[in-house]
Scaffold this motif. Structure first.
Motif, mmCIF file in Angstrom:
data_model
loop_
_atom_site.group_PDB
_atom_site.id
_atom_site.type_symbol
_atom_site.label_atom_id
_atom_site.label_comp_id
_atom_site.label_asym_id
_atom_site.label_seq_id
_atom_site.Cartn_x
_atom_site.Cartn_y
_atom_site.Cartn_z
ATOM 1 N N PRO A 103 0.733 -1.127 -0.179
ATOM 2 C CA PRO A 103 -0.167 -0.354 -0.298
ATOM 3 C C PRO A 103 0.717 1.286 -0.057
ATOM 4 N N ASP A 105 -0.104 3.799 1.637
ATOM 5 C CA ASP A 105 -0.434 4.201 3.027
ATOM 6 C C ASP A 105 1.635 4.165 3.726
ATOM 7 N N MET A 125 -10.909 6.434 -5.477
ATOM 8 C CA MET A 125 -9.998 5.776 -5.016
ATOM 9 C C MET A 125 -10.756 4.624 -4.530
ATOM 10 N N THR A 129 -8.521 1.022 -2.901
ATOM 11 C CA THR A 129 -8.528 0.444 -1.957
ATOM 12 C C THR A 129 -8.588 -0.427 -1.424
ATOM 13 N N TYR A 130 -8.165 -1.263 -0.197
ATOM 14 C CA TYR A 130 -8.808 -2.450 0.074
ATOM 15 C C TYR A 130 -8.304 -2.613 1.010
ATOM 16 N N ASP A 132 -9.896 -0.890 4.012
ATOM 17 C CA ASP A 132 -8.042 0.962 4.071
ATOM 18 C C ASP A 132 -7.001 1.488 3.684
ATOM 19 N N LYS A 133 -6.306 0.034 3.247
ATOM 20 C CA LYS A 133 -5.302 1.501 2.788
ATOM 21 C C LYS A 133 -5.229 0.698 0.894
ATOM 22 N N VAL A 134 -4.615 2.235 0.686
ATOM 23 C CA VAL A 134 -4.321 2.634 -0.301
ATOM 24 C C VAL A 134 -3.226 2.243 -1.479
ATOM 25 N N TYR A 135 -4.117 0.959 -2.795
ATOM 26 C CA TYR A 135 -3.198 0.519 -3.378
ATOM 27 C C TYR A 135 -2.527 1.211 -4.736
ATOM 28 N N ARG A 217 -17.272 -4.304 -0.577
ATOM 29 C CA ARG A 217 -16.150 -4.046 -1.621
ATOM 30 C C ARG A 217 -14.984 -4.367 -0.683
#
Lengths: 424, 287
Positions: A103, A105, A125, A129-130, A132-135, A217
């Motif tokens: 990620p 982050d 986004m 996002t998976y 709560d982490k941005v990939y 999600r």
């Protein structure tokens, strides 16, 4: 003697220092729309190198989205360097399952970096996002809009400046817009929605407009058989089968743009990526609008994101972050949007002087932005290729009259459940 | 020691063959007995499970049926047309070189370019085909979007593309026939049709066998046009076995299942080739 030694030592040290500071970033990227875009990317890379001595960027053009993913994964497996890549935004689950990405982050830790991560449109986004982490950092992103032929509207006695706002209006307008010759053959259709290459993508818009998203999600549950989803497919089918305002059977993605610019359909749903091409070839005034609403408006996003690969050194990650920040900076995002027709990825980009000036002369350029508030992420799950094809097949079977929408979607849902069970 | 020279000569070809043909074939066979691994779920031996899945896969059976229909639709027609064209351009006729050339042109074009051309021929309303049928008052038809017509459209394009290629082989064979045979037949008072049926056609049998084998392989091997024209749709109505393998391998990333499909394809082609050689061999006159 001693001085020579000193010079030599200094030179060696200097070399060592330079070698340490030298970071090389290799990145693969796909191109899915027309135009000499490799040059644009190479230009950005050169600009970045100039501003950041010590970092070398090697962009590698890798064909379409499928090719780019295959090549990047093959390079990683073979131990070839690849630190970042632009890949399909919906590849995220596949890349997670292969355990090759980390990620953003993890590297974007400073307050400034965190603000940067928050600077994009939230709609863009969602696919990256998976848990709560941005990939995925949005780069070349698109969405679906409606194009309409103003001359045809005038001819049919409709207000040429007003696109249909909802499904009922779209059907009514389309019925007025159908033009037949003396023999009863259709000269112009009311509306066309493509259903070959990206049927699932178009269908997401219908489903969203009818109040439903097609997956959850976590990417392990689909929602193909909800009554409102079935109703959405029924509406799409009815446009051809019942209202006779769209050709029956499937509508080819690749030739639809020509059908529109030749006046064979008065309205079409298509990607914003076609905006520049339509602008260049249409001989009549045309408008671009948000897709019509049923319960609400809605359109999925699409396109490519920046991914950071796991097999990278801390220096490379730092350089990669700097590069991606550079590539997504407002000025560049504005530039990229004007060159391609892709949407600019942040509100800041739409606030730049040049994009404001462009939008003033060509208002369709900002329709996609205004539609973001109704956007939904593109269909993406674990086992994404199969799960997506199930839906594609169900849609095509319904549109061609082989199956009833309810039967087709229920069967697809059952099969998707079977595929996704291990991921729950 | 005597053989060293010979082995040296063989080595380059052998390395290429082993590296790019035999090793991949064996590896595919082995892969088909394992599951597709990810980092999370490593590869494991599953025996014949992939083949069992294949039996339960309705799309596999559909693409197989499609492929048989495609083969039956293209092979006899393209061979017949090739033979007709070859006999036609073998005669003395004005601008013979030009006619031969124009028959051969579709062969030179890359399949992807051809598919892009035909995509616009078939496009409803603005396409050539619809413009043509409109002259007779027919209404526009959605050729590639209708499961009933899509396969015929693909077959027609393939015949157009292939017939010229096979014509060249027939032409070469016709030119190697001795003119004395025809003279003798004329003296005996044989009709043209009788001469063709009893002399020319049997003598062309080796060429027909060669063309037949090639056409069969091509009908399973040529899928480039699907990428452009239909992507296998609508609802797999035009999907062919090799294109399905591509989808499974590179869109679904299920390499194990794709391997099993590939093994089936290879086995089928090998089987067909053996049958063709054995059956037709009996009727082939080699001189």
């Amino acid at each position: 003697m001693r001085s020579i030694l000193a010079v030599l030592t200094a030179a060696l040290l200097g070399l060592a220092q330079a070698a340490w500071a030298q970071v090389e970033l290799t990145f693969y990227y796909p191109i899915a729309v027309g135009g000499p875009l490799t040059k644009v990317i190479d230009g950005y890379a050169a600009e970045f190198e100039k501003a950041n001595p010590g970092v070398k960027v090697k962009p590698i053009y890798a064909g379409n989205y499928d090719d780019a993913r295959i090549k990047a994964l093959a390079a990683l497996k073979a131990g070839q360097p690849a630190q970042i890549s632009v890949l399909f935004s919906i590849d995220v689950y596949e890349l997670l399952e292969q355990d090759v990405i980390v990620p953003w982050d993890d590297v974007a830790t400073s307050a400034d970096d965190k603000a940067w991560l928050k600077g994009f449109y939230p709609a863009l986004m969602m696919n990256g996002t998976y848990k709560d982490k941005v990939y995925g950092i949005p780069f070349q992103r698109s969405t679906i809009v409606m194009y309409w032929n103003k001359d045809a509207f005038k001819e049919a006695g409709l207000d040429p400046e007003k696109a249909p706002a909802n499904w009922t209006e779209m059907t009514q307008f389309a019925q007025k817009l159908v033009k037949k010759d003396a023999g009863g053959n259709v000269q112009r259709w009311g509306v066309m929605v493509p259903s070959t290459g990206y049927a699932y993508w178009m269908f997401q818009a219908f489903a969203r407009q009818n109040g439903q998203d097609l997956m959850n999600r976590d990417g392990n549950q689909t929602n193909y058989a909800h009554p409102d989803v079935i109703a959405a497919l029924q509406y799409w089918r009815d446009l051809g089968a019942k209202h006779k305002v769209m050709p029956e059977g499937t509508v080819e993605w690749g030739t639809l743009r020509q059908a529109f610019t030749e006046g064979k359909t008065a309205m079409m749903w298509h990607t914003t990526g076609n905006l520049t091409a339509v602008k260049d070839t249409a001989k009549f005034p045309f408008g671009v609008a948000m897709l019509p609403a049923s319960k609400q408006r809605g359109s999925p996003t699409g396109g490519g994101n920046f991914y950071l690969f796991k097999k990278t050194t801390p220096e490379e990650r730092k350089a990669a972050l700097a590069f991606v920040k550079f590539m997504t900076a407002p000025e560049r995002a504005a530039d990229w949007s004007m060159a391609t027709g892709y949407v600019a990825t942040s509100p800041a980009a739409y606030d730049t002087a040049k994009l404001k000036a462009y939008a003033a002369t060509f208002p369709p350029a900002v329709v996609a932005r205004d539609q973001f508030q109704y956007a939904t992420p593109e269909l993406s799950t674990f086992q994404t290729g199969r799960v997506r094809k199930l839906l594609d097949d169900a849609i095509q079977a319904s549109l061609t009259g082989q199956k009833q929408p309810a039967d087709a979607l229920k069967a697809a849902q059952a099969e998707a459940d079977r595929l996704l069970k291990p991921y729950r | 020691m005597r053989n060293v020279h010979g082995w040296l000569l063989l080595t380059p070809a052998a390395i290429l063959l082993v590296g790019f043909t035999h090793y991949p074939a064996v590896a595919t066979l082995l892969d088909s007995f394992f599951s597709t691994g990810t980092v999370v779920r490593p590869t494991r031996f599953v025996g014949l499970a992939n083949y069992a899945a294949l039996g339960d896969d309705p799309i596999f059976w559909q693409v197989l049926r499609n492929n048989v229909a495609f083969a039956l639709g293209t092979i006899p027609t393209s061979i017949a047309i090739a033979l007709l064209m070859a006999i036609w351009v073998n005669d003395r006729l004005p601008a013979r070189a030009l006619v031969r050339m124009s028959y051969f042109t579709p062969t030179i074009l890359p399949m992807v370019a051809v598919a892009n051309l035909w995509l616009f021929f078939y496009t409803p309303q603005i396409g050539l085909l619809d413009k043509f049928t409109a002259l007779f008052g027919a209404s526009s038809h959605n050729w590639l979007g209708d499961p009933a017509t899509v396969m015929g459209c693909l077959a027609l394009m393939t015949v157009w593309k292939e017939a010229g290629f096979f014509m060249i082989f027939y032409l070469a064979a016709l030119q190697s026939l001795s003119p004395e045979l025809e003279e003798a037949a004329k003296v005996e008072g044989a009709s043209r049709w009788y001469y063709f049926r009893r002399v020319t056609f049997p003598l062309l049998m080796p060429t027909t066998l060669f063309v037949l084998v090639n056409a069969t392989i091509n009908s399973f091997k040529l899928v480039d046009h699907l990428f452009i024209l239909t992507k296998g749709g609508p609802d797999n109505a035009s999907n062919l076995l090799l294109y399905y393998i591509y989808q499974v391998a590179f869109s679904f990333f299920d390499t194990a299942y794709a391997s099993a499909l590939t093994v089936v394809l290879l086995a089928m082609l090998a089987g067909l080739a053996i049958v063709q050689f054995q059956l037709v061999e009996k009727r082939v006159h080699y001189r």
